[in-house]
Design a protein around this motif. Structure first.
Motif, PDB file in Angstrom:
ATOM      1  N   SER A  92      -3.872  -9.386  -3.694  1.00 32.94           N
ATOM      2  CA  SER A  92      -4.781  -8.246  -3.770  1.00 32.94           C
ATOM      3  C   SER A  92      -4.242  -7.194  -4.729  1.00 32.94           C
ATOM      4  O   SER A  92      -3.046  -6.868  -4.712  1.00 32.94           O
ATOM      5  CB  SER A  92      -4.938  -7.630  -2.373  1.00 32.94           C
ATOM      6  N   ALA A  93      -5.143  -6.663  -5.557  1.00 34.16           N
ATOM      7  CA  ALA A  93      -4.792  -5.517  -6.416  1.00 34.16           C
ATOM      8  C   ALA A  93      -4.887  -4.261  -5.557  1.00 34.16           C
ATOM      9  O   ALA A  93      -5.913  -4.038  -4.912  1.00 34.16           O
ATOM     10  CB  ALA A  93      -5.770  -5.440  -7.579  1.00 34.16           C
ATOM     11  N   VAL A  94      -3.830  -3.454  -5.530  1.00 33.83           N
ATOM     12  CA  VAL A  94      -3.840  -2.276  -4.650  1.00 33.83           C
ATOM     13  C   VAL A  94      -3.462  -1.016  -5.410  1.00 33.83           C
ATOM     14  O   VAL A  94      -2.766  -1.061  -6.426  1.00 33.83           O
ATOM     15  CB  VAL A  94      -2.853  -2.437  -3.461  1.00 33.83           C
ATOM     16  N   GLY A  95      -3.909   0.121  -4.875  1.00 33.50           N
ATOM     17  CA  GLY A  95      -3.446   1.413  -5.363  1.00 33.50           C
ATOM     18  C   GLY A  95      -2.183   1.774  -4.603  1.00 33.50           C
ATOM     19  O   GLY A  95      -2.048   1.463  -3.413  1.00 33.50           O
ATOM     20  N   SER A  96      -1.250   2.443  -5.295  1.00 34.82           N
ATOM     21  CA  SER A  96      -0.021   2.869  -4.621  1.00 34.82           C
ATOM     22  C   SER A  96      -0.184   4.290  -4.096  1.00 34.82           C
ATOM     23  O   SER A  96      -0.683   5.171  -4.798  1.00 34.82           O
ATOM     24  CB  SER A  96       1.152   2.816  -5.606  1.00 34.82           C
ATOM     25  N   CYS A 168      -6.955  -0.261   4.357  1.00 36.81           N
ATOM     26  CA  CYS A 168      -8.107  -0.976   3.794  1.00 36.81           C
ATOM     27  C   CYS A 168      -9.350  -0.096   3.940  1.00 36.81           C
ATOM     28  O   CYS A 168      -9.768   0.222   5.055  1.00 36.81           O
ATOM     29  CB  CYS A 168      -8.308  -2.321   4.492  1.00 36.81           C
ATOM     30  N   MET A 169      -9.905   0.316   2.809  1.00 39.65           N
ATOM     31  CA  MET A 169     -11.086   1.186   2.796  1.00 39.65           C
ATOM     32  C   MET A 169     -12.331   0.354   2.472  1.00 39.65           C
ATOM     33  O   MET A 169     -12.223  -0.777   2.011  1.00 39.65           O
ATOM     34  CB  MET A 169     -10.922   2.295   1.761  1.00 39.65           C
ATOM     35  N   GLU A 170     -13.504   0.941   2.704  1.00 36.14           N
ATOM     36  CA  GLU A 170     -14.724   0.189   2.491  1.00 36.14           C
ATOM     37  C   GLU A 170     -15.065   0.022   0.996  1.00 36.14           C
ATOM     38  O   GLU A 170     -15.424  -1.047   0.544  1.00 36.14           O
ATOM     39  CB  GLU A 170     -15.898   0.889   3.199  1.00 36.14           C
ATOM     40  N   ASN A 192      -6.257  -0.830  -0.484  1.00 35.47           N
ATOM     41  CA  ASN A 192      -7.180  -1.767  -1.134  1.00 35.47           C
ATOM     42  C   ASN A 192      -8.492  -1.787  -0.363  1.00 35.47           C
ATOM     43  O   ASN A 192      -8.738  -0.936   0.498  1.00 35.47           O
ATOM     44  CB  ASN A 192      -6.558  -3.166  -1.267  1.00 35.47           C
ATOM     45  N   MET A 193      -9.354  -2.755  -0.702  1.00 33.06           N
ATOM     46  CA  MET A 193     -10.653  -2.866  -0.027  1.00 33.06           C
ATOM     47  C   MET A 193     -10.826  -4.265   0.564  1.00 33.06           C
ATOM     48  O   MET A 193     -11.938  -4.647   0.904  1.00 33.06           O
ATOM     49  CB  MET A 193     -11.787  -2.583  -1.032  1.00 33.06           C
ATOM     50  N   SER A 194      -9.716  -5.022   0.695  1.00 31.11           N
ATOM     51  CA  SER A 194      -9.862  -6.452   1.017  1.00 31.11           C
ATOM     52  C   SER A 194      -9.054  -6.954   2.199  1.00 31.11           C
ATOM     53  O   SER A 194      -9.279  -8.083   2.633  1.00 31.11           O
ATOM     54  CB  SER A 194      -9.426  -7.306  -0.185  1.00 31.11           C
ATOM     55  N   SER A 215       0.593  -3.733  -7.117  1.00 33.40           N
ATOM     56  CA  SER A 215       0.241  -2.343  -7.423  1.00 33.40           C
ATOM     57  C   SER A 215      -0.348  -2.245  -8.838  1.00 33.40           C
ATOM     58  O   SER A 215       0.231  -2.763  -9.803  1.00 33.40           O
ATOM     59  CB  SER A 215       1.495  -1.481  -7.288  1.00 33.40           C
ATOM     60  N   THR A 216      -1.488  -1.569  -8.919  1.00 29.36           N
ATOM     61  CA  THR A 216      -2.136  -1.428 -10.236  1.00 29.36           C
ATOM     62  C   THR A 216      -2.278   0.031 -10.662  1.00 29.36           C
ATOM     63  O   THR A 216      -2.560   0.303 -11.831  1.00 29.36           O
ATOM     64  CB  THR A 216      -3.552  -2.054 -10.223  1.00 29.36           C
ATOM     65  N   ASP A 217      -2.098   0.983  -9.730  1.00 29.01           N
ATOM     66  CA  ASP A 217      -2.403   2.397 -10.047  1.00 29.01           C
ATOM     67  C   ASP A 217      -1.827   3.277  -8.944  1.00 29.01           C
ATOM     68  O   ASP A 217      -1.412   2.779  -7.900  1.00 29.01           O
ATOM     69  CB  ASP A 217      -3.927   2.599 -10.120  1.00 29.01           C
ATOM     70  N   TYR A 218      -1.856   4.586  -9.191  1.00 26.68           N
ATOM     71  CA  TYR A 218      -1.408   5.552  -8.177  1.00 26.68           C
ATOM     72  C   TYR A 218      -2.601   6.186  -7.462  1.00 26.68           C
ATOM     73  O   TYR A 218      -2.506   7.330  -7.012  1.00 26.68           O
ATOM     74  CB  TYR A 218      -0.529   6.625  -8.810  1.00 26.68           C
ATOM     75  N   ALA A 227      -7.184  10.109 -12.146  1.00 22.93           N
ATOM     76  CA  ALA A 227      -7.411   9.248 -10.970  1.00 22.93           C
ATOM     77  C   ALA A 227      -7.621   7.805 -11.421  1.00 22.93           C
ATOM     78  O   ALA A 227      -7.923   7.537 -12.590  1.00 22.93           O
ATOM     79  CB  ALA A 227      -8.636   9.741 -10.204  1.00 22.93           C
ATOM     80  N   VAL A 228      -7.470   6.883 -10.448  1.00 24.73           N
ATOM     81  CA  VAL A 228      -7.638   5.453 -10.721  1.00 24.73           C
ATOM     82  C   VAL A 228      -9.011   5.141 -11.334  1.00 24.73           C
ATOM     83  O   VAL A 228     -10.022   5.724 -10.946  1.00 24.73           O
ATOM     84  CB  VAL A 228      -7.441   4.638  -9.421  1.00 24.73           C
ATOM     85  N   THR A 229      -8.996   4.202 -12.284  1.00 29.54           N
ATOM     86  CA  THR A 229     -10.249   3.661 -12.835  1.00 29.54           C
ATOM     87  C   THR A 229     -10.100   2.137 -12.883  1.00 29.54           C
ATOM     88  O   THR A 229      -8.976   1.620 -12.845  1.00 29.54           O
ATOM     89  CB  THR A 229     -10.501   4.132 -14.281  1.00 29.54           C
TER      90      THR A 229
END
Ligand SMILES: CSC[C@H]1O[C@H](OP(=O)(O)O)[C@H](O)[C@@H]1O
Ligand SMILES: Nc1ncnc2[nH]cnc12
Length: 300
Positions: A92-96, A168-170, A192-194, A215-218, A227-229
């Motif tokens: 899973s790609a996640v934000g840190s 895990c958010m929607e 993440n969302m997964s 981790s892909t972003d903060y 912010a993350v994009t």
């Protein structure tokens, strides 16, 4: 009713930016219909260098056409279980949410906070058969340790962190800055969302499940920073995808040995046999029939 024709014990679920497994000989693609419908995409069965089978499923479909909310998670887990799967490694790609987890680091969470909104079917039970799976430890400690032993194969200076908490958010929109700060105050380390209901349904199906978060972003908690994009996420998924494949190839021999010798601890096999509450004469035969697909003989 495990499918002895396929007899695939290990599966990989690929997330954003990870839509195939390279370097393994593909044997066949299957698309079994489950009582919960069809999986996100065809499941690709390949051969490992030792000659065992391994399944790969793209969570959002190859081409990424399912939002996290739309992923047919029950069908995904049921289809894998039906092929014989006992272990899932889920990427899973996640934000840190932590300074010390920069983009490109990998995280093996051991805890989970559920911020989904009840839009995703999250259990195989209900409709006349009640059961309660234990979920205090939502990921698999034995798998996590087995994976962590191979940290050194990671390139691009990436580190691997264990015992972290995932949120895990929607989605599909990313968090607000206030939410991101709140998750940090709750002890969240990555987002993440997964992770849900995937991990919960795997537990109900008695499959050992460990998510490997990349981790892909903060996210957006660093107040003066952008912010993350999706662009940032996909840029970092280049290196992450390479590390994911390297790590997977490195862990495979140990994983295959642990699965064939049945040495993964905890052993989840049989755990759902005693999780049922419904008196046999009160069980809905239609639900019993559906459950036969994943837990044959347990509730009939
Ligand atoms: C593209 S950023 C948001 C998206 O990325 C993650 O997907 P996956 O877990 O399948 O790698 C996250 O959970 C979101 O679905
Ligand atoms: N910041 C973030 N929030 C939720 N899911 C993500 N996946 C990757 N980065 C994310």
């Amino acid at each position: 009713m495990v499918n002895t024709v396929h007899d695939v014990k290990i599966a990989v679920i690929g997330g954003s930016g990870l839509y195939n497994l390279e370097g393994l000989e593909v044997i066949e693609e299957v698309n079994p219909e489950t009582p919960w419908g069809f999986a996100s995409d065809k499941i690709i069965i390949s051969k490992t260098p030792s000659g065992n089978k391994i399944a790969f499923l793209a969570r959002h479909g190859r081409g990424h056409y399912l939002t996290p909310t739309e992923v047919p998670v029950r069908a995904n887990i049921a289809a894998l279980k039906h092929l014989g799967v006992e272990v899932i490694i889920a990427f899973s790609a996640v934000g840190s949410l932590r300074e010390e987890i920069p983009p490109c680091d990998f995280v093996l969470p051991d805890q989970l906070i559920d911020r989904t909104r009840g839009l995703r079917p999250s259990t195989f039970f209900g409709e006349g058969v009640v059961a309660h799976a234990g979920f205090a430890e939502p990921f698999h400690a034995g798998l996590s340790d087995l994976i962590a032993k191979h940290e050194k194969v990671l390139e691009f200076g990436a580190k691997l962190h264990q015992k972290k908490t995932a949120v895990c958010m929607e989605g599909p929109a990313f968090s607000t800055r206030a939410e991101s700060h709140m998750y940090r105050s709750w002890g969240g380390d990555v987002i993440n969302m997964s992770a849900l209901p995937e991990s919960k349904l795997a537990r109900e199906a008695e499959i050992a499940y460990q998510m490997i978060c990349m981790s892909t972003d903060y996210d957006c908690w660093r107040d003066n920073e952008e912010a993350v994009t999706v662009e940032t996420v996909m840029q970092n998924m280049g290196n992450n995808g390479k590390n994911a494949k390297t790590l997977l190839h490195a862990i495979l021999p140990d994983l295959e040995e642990a699965v064939s010798n049945n040495t993964l601890v905890p052993n989840l096999k049989g755990s759902m046999k005693f999780a049922g509450m419904t008196a046999p004469e009160k069980r809905n035969p239609k639900t019993v029939e559906k459950l036969e697909f994943i837990l044959p003989g347990y509730y009939c």
